[in-house]
Design a protein around this motif. Structure first.
Motif, PDB file in Angstrom:
ATOM      1  N   ARG A  96      95.221  -1.780 -77.852  1.00  0.00           N
ATOM      2  CA  ARG A  96      94.227  -2.386 -76.965  1.00  0.00           C
ATOM      3  C   ARG A  96      93.361  -1.306 -76.325  1.00  0.00           C
ATOM      4  N   ALA A  97      93.983  -0.227 -75.854  1.00  0.00           N
ATOM      5  CA  ALA A  97      93.218   0.864 -75.246  1.00  0.00           C
ATOM      6  C   ALA A  97      92.292   1.505 -76.273  1.00  0.00           C
ATOM      7  N   TRP A  98      92.793   1.704 -77.491  1.00  0.00           N
ATOM      8  CA  TRP A  98      91.968   2.294 -78.538  1.00  0.00           C
ATOM      9  C   TRP A  98      90.771   1.402 -78.860  1.00  0.00           C
ATOM     10  N   THR A  99      91.019   0.097 -78.964  1.00  0.00           N
ATOM     11  CA  THR A  99      89.944  -0.840 -79.308  1.00  0.00           C
ATOM     12  C   THR A  99      88.863  -0.843 -78.238  1.00  0.00           C
ATOM     13  N   LEU A 100      89.265  -0.935 -76.971  1.00  0.00           N
ATOM     14  CA  LEU A 100      88.283  -0.983 -75.885  1.00  0.00           C
ATOM     15  C   LEU A 100      87.501   0.327 -75.778  1.00  0.00           C
ATOM     16  N   TYR A 101      88.203   1.443 -75.970  1.00  0.00           N
ATOM     17  CA  TYR A 101      87.515   2.735 -75.908  1.00  0.00           C
ATOM     18  C   TYR A 101      86.508   2.859 -77.053  1.00  0.00           C
ATOM     19  N   THR A 102      86.903   2.450 -78.250  1.00  0.00           N
ATOM     20  CA  THR A 102      86.019   2.556 -79.409  1.00  0.00           C
ATOM     21  C   THR A 102      84.808   1.643 -79.261  1.00  0.00           C
ATOM     22  N   VAL A 103      85.030   0.438 -78.743  1.00  0.00           N
ATOM     23  CA  VAL A 103      83.913  -0.476 -78.504  1.00  0.00           C
ATOM     24  C   VAL A 103      82.959   0.119 -77.477  1.00  0.00           C
ATOM     25  N   MET A 104      83.513   0.662 -76.386  1.00  0.00           N
ATOM     26  CA  MET A 104      82.679   1.282 -75.354  1.00  0.00           C
ATOM     27  C   MET A 104      81.853   2.428 -75.931  1.00  0.00           C
ATOM     28  N   ALA A 105      82.513   3.315 -76.684  1.00  0.00           N
ATOM     29  CA  ALA A 105      81.810   4.449 -77.278  1.00  0.00           C
ATOM     30  C   ALA A 105      80.750   3.977 -78.266  1.00  0.00           C
ATOM     31  N   GLY A 106      81.084   2.964 -79.074  1.00  0.00           N
ATOM     32  CA  GLY A 106      80.131   2.446 -80.051  1.00  0.00           C
ATOM     33  C   GLY A 106      78.912   1.834 -79.405  1.00  0.00           C
ATOM     34  N   LEU A 107      79.101   1.103 -78.314  1.00  0.00           N
ATOM     35  CA  LEU A 107      77.975   0.490 -77.619  1.00  0.00           C
ATOM     36  C   LEU A 107      77.112   1.538 -76.931  1.00  0.00           C
ATOM     37  N   PHE A 108      77.745   2.601 -76.437  1.00  0.00           N
ATOM     38  CA  PHE A 108      76.967   3.686 -75.838  1.00  0.00           C
ATOM     39  C   PHE A 108      76.114   4.374 -76.911  1.00  0.00           C
ATOM     40  N   ILE A 109      76.709   4.622 -78.077  1.00  0.00           N
ATOM     41  CA  ILE A 109      75.952   5.226 -79.178  1.00  0.00           C
ATOM     42  C   ILE A 109      74.820   4.293 -79.605  1.00  0.00           C
ATOM     43  N   ALA A 110      75.097   2.991 -79.681  1.00  0.00           N
ATOM     44  CA  ALA A 110      74.058   2.021 -80.046  1.00  0.00           C
ATOM     45  C   ALA A 110      72.945   2.002 -79.003  1.00  0.00           C
ATOM     46  N   TYR A 111      73.333   2.117 -77.732  1.00  0.00           N
ATOM     47  CA  TYR A 111      72.348   2.170 -76.642  1.00  0.00           C
ATOM     48  C   TYR A 111      71.435   3.380 -76.806  1.00  0.00           C
ATOM     49  N   LEU A 112      72.037   4.552 -77.042  1.00  0.00           N
ATOM     50  CA  LEU A 112      71.229   5.752 -77.245  1.00  0.00           C
ATOM     51  C   LEU A 112      70.344   5.611 -78.481  1.00  0.00           C
ATOM     52  N   PHE A 113      70.886   5.076 -79.559  1.00  0.00           N
ATOM     53  CA  PHE A 113      70.155   4.932 -80.816  1.00  0.00           C
ATOM     54  C   PHE A 113      68.924   4.050 -80.638  1.00  0.00           C
ATOM     55  N   LEU A 114      69.062   2.965 -79.888  1.00  0.00           N
ATOM     56  CA  LEU A 114      67.980   1.995 -79.744  1.00  0.00           C
ATOM     57  C   LEU A 114      67.040   2.307 -78.583  1.00  0.00           C
ATOM     58  N   VAL A 115      67.596   2.779 -77.478  1.00  0.00           N
ATOM     59  CA  VAL A 115      66.827   2.913 -76.234  1.00  0.00           C
ATOM     60  C   VAL A 115      66.416   4.355 -75.948  1.00  0.00           C
ATOM     61  N   GLY A 116      67.127   5.328 -76.508  1.00  0.00           N
ATOM     62  CA  GLY A 116      66.906   6.729 -76.167  1.00  0.00           C
ATOM     63  C   GLY A 116      65.545   7.261 -76.561  1.00  0.00           C
ATOM     64  N   ARG A 117      65.107   8.317 -75.841  1.00  0.00           N
ATOM     65  CA  ARG A 117      63.866   9.029 -76.131  1.00  0.00           C
ATOM     66  C   ARG A 117      64.163  10.181 -77.078  1.00  0.00           C
ATOM     67  N   TRP A 118      64.205   9.921 -78.379  1.00  0.00           N
ATOM     68  CA  TRP A 118      64.624  10.921 -79.347  1.00  0.00           C
ATOM     69  C   TRP A 118      63.529  11.912 -79.707  1.00  0.00           C
ATOM     70  N   ASP A 119      62.312  11.673 -79.250  1.00  0.00           N
ATOM     71  CA  ASP A 119      61.256  12.654 -79.468  1.00  0.00           C
ATOM     72  C   ASP A 119      61.448  13.894 -78.604  1.00  0.00           C
ATOM     73  N   VAL A 120      62.282  13.787 -77.562  1.00  0.00           N
ATOM     74  CA  VAL A 120      62.496  14.908 -76.641  1.00  0.00           C
ATOM     75  C   VAL A 120      63.487  15.907 -77.223  1.00  0.00           C
ATOM     76  N   VAL A 121      64.616  15.428 -77.740  1.00  0.00           N
ATOM     77  CA  VAL A 121      65.658  16.325 -78.259  1.00  0.00           C
ATOM     78  C   VAL A 121      65.577  16.498 -79.772  1.00  0.00           C
ATOM     79  N   GLY A 122      64.760  15.672 -80.420  1.00  0.00           N
ATOM     80  CA  GLY A 122      64.641  15.749 -81.874  1.00  0.00           C
ATOM     81  C   GLY A 122      65.137  14.479 -82.524  1.00  0.00           C
ATOM     82  N   TYR A 123      64.401  14.003 -83.527  1.00  0.00           N
ATOM     83  CA  TYR A 123      64.727  12.726 -84.145  1.00  0.00           C
ATOM     84  C   TYR A 123      65.982  12.793 -85.014  1.00  0.00           C
TER      85      TYR A 123
END
Length: 304
Positions: free
Chosen positions: A29-56
């Motif tokens: 359960r802890a692994w699943t929740l942590y992985t979901v949290m990390a995945g959603l954070f990565i998805a957030y950065l992928f979709l919402v982040g300003r990647w022109d600043v650090v490089g595409y």
């Protein structure tokens, strides 16, 4: 500010990667929740982040790294007990934290996904820039990926920059001059055939990031800076923040799609050189499509 982007866009995903790759979890359960949290954070950065600043390119890399670490971690932790120690406050606190952060970043991901379609009849225009790779900084139909969406006339406005070979919008990690921005002085071409309704020139440019009290009055009085307003296809198309003295059209002039109209600058209410373009009809923003594409944040346009 650039350092902040690097910390959030690179360091935090790296921490998640290491934890999944090498970390030990107390339960599935802890692994699943942590992985979901990390995945959603990565998805957030992928979709919402300003990647022109650090490089595409790191935008793609963090997704590959996360998926690799998540798969390895799954096989490493699949034999864990389903539940952890019920009486451990640390365990419960971790589960609550993972869940709360998953909900938070999940909400932004949903808003970003919802903003990927126009859902209204668009106007089809020619792309107004040539010879480069252009990156959408603000674009879409929700505020999660387009801060303009709260403004009625600019609901579907686009802000765009140009990328260098490293996938960055400037030739310096912390740009301080206008010429360090790749898009600065790029020629602009009319996105449609029509009549010039308004052409404003002669307003000064600001140095990068001069969003302070000294420039507040100027930015409030001239938010679009040097700009061109073109009446075409039943809408008014506004192209803003041009270099002073670069306009090649005047009010009342008939122009054709592809005619030169000016150069990308940093005049008006703007923090750095970029192209701002939006279409409106009766004061209401109209979605724009280039080559049939509805551009959103982090969209790329390869223009020749």
């Amino acid at each position: 500010m650039t350092l902040f982007y690097w910390l959030i866009y690179v360091l935090v995903p790296l921490v998640f990667f290491i934890q999944l790759w090498r970390g030990k979890f107390t339960s599935r359960r802890a692994w699943t929740l942590y992985t979901v949290m990390a995945g959603l954070f990565i998805a957030y950065l992928f979709l919402v982040g300003r990647w022109d600043v650090v490089g595409y390119f790191p935008r793609i890399l963090i997704v590959v790294m996360f998926l690799t670490a998540a798969v390895r971690s799954f096989f490493k932790n699949r034999d864990l007990a389903r539940r952890g120690p019920r009486k451990s406050w640390k365990y419960r606190f971790n589960l609550i934290t993972y869940t709360a952060l998953s909900l938070y970043f999940g909400a932004f991901v949903l808003l970003a996904l919802w903003g990927m379609s126009d859902r209204e009849k668009p106007v089809h225009l020619h792309f107004p820039l040539q010879d480069g790779v252009y990156h959408v900084v603000h674009g879409g139909s929700t505020t999660a990926i387009n801060y303009h969406h709260t403004h009625r006339a600019q609901a579907y406005a686009l802000d765009m920059v140009k990328l260098n070979r490293a996938g960055m919008r400037a030739n310096h990690l912390s740009p301080e001059s206008l010429r360090q921005f790749v898009i600065y002085q790029d020629p602009l071409y009319s996105p449609c055939s029509g009549e010039v309704i308004q052409a404003v020139d002669g307003l000064k440019e600001l140095e990068p990031f001069e969003m302070n009290r000294d420039t507040q009055s100027y930015r409030q009085q001239h938010p679009t800076g040097n700009h061109v307003r073109i009446g075409c296809k039943g809408v008014e198309v506004v192209i803003a923040h041009l270099v002073p003295g670069s306009l090649q059209v005047e009010k009342g002039q008939r122009i054709e799609a592809g005619d030169p109209i000016g150069r990308v600058g940093n005049s008006g209410n703007t923090s750095e050189p970029h192209l701002h373009i939006h279409a409106e009809k009766n004061g209401q923003g109209v979605p724009i499509r280039f080559g049939g594409r509805f551009l959103i944040r982090n969209s790329l346009v390869f223009s020749r």
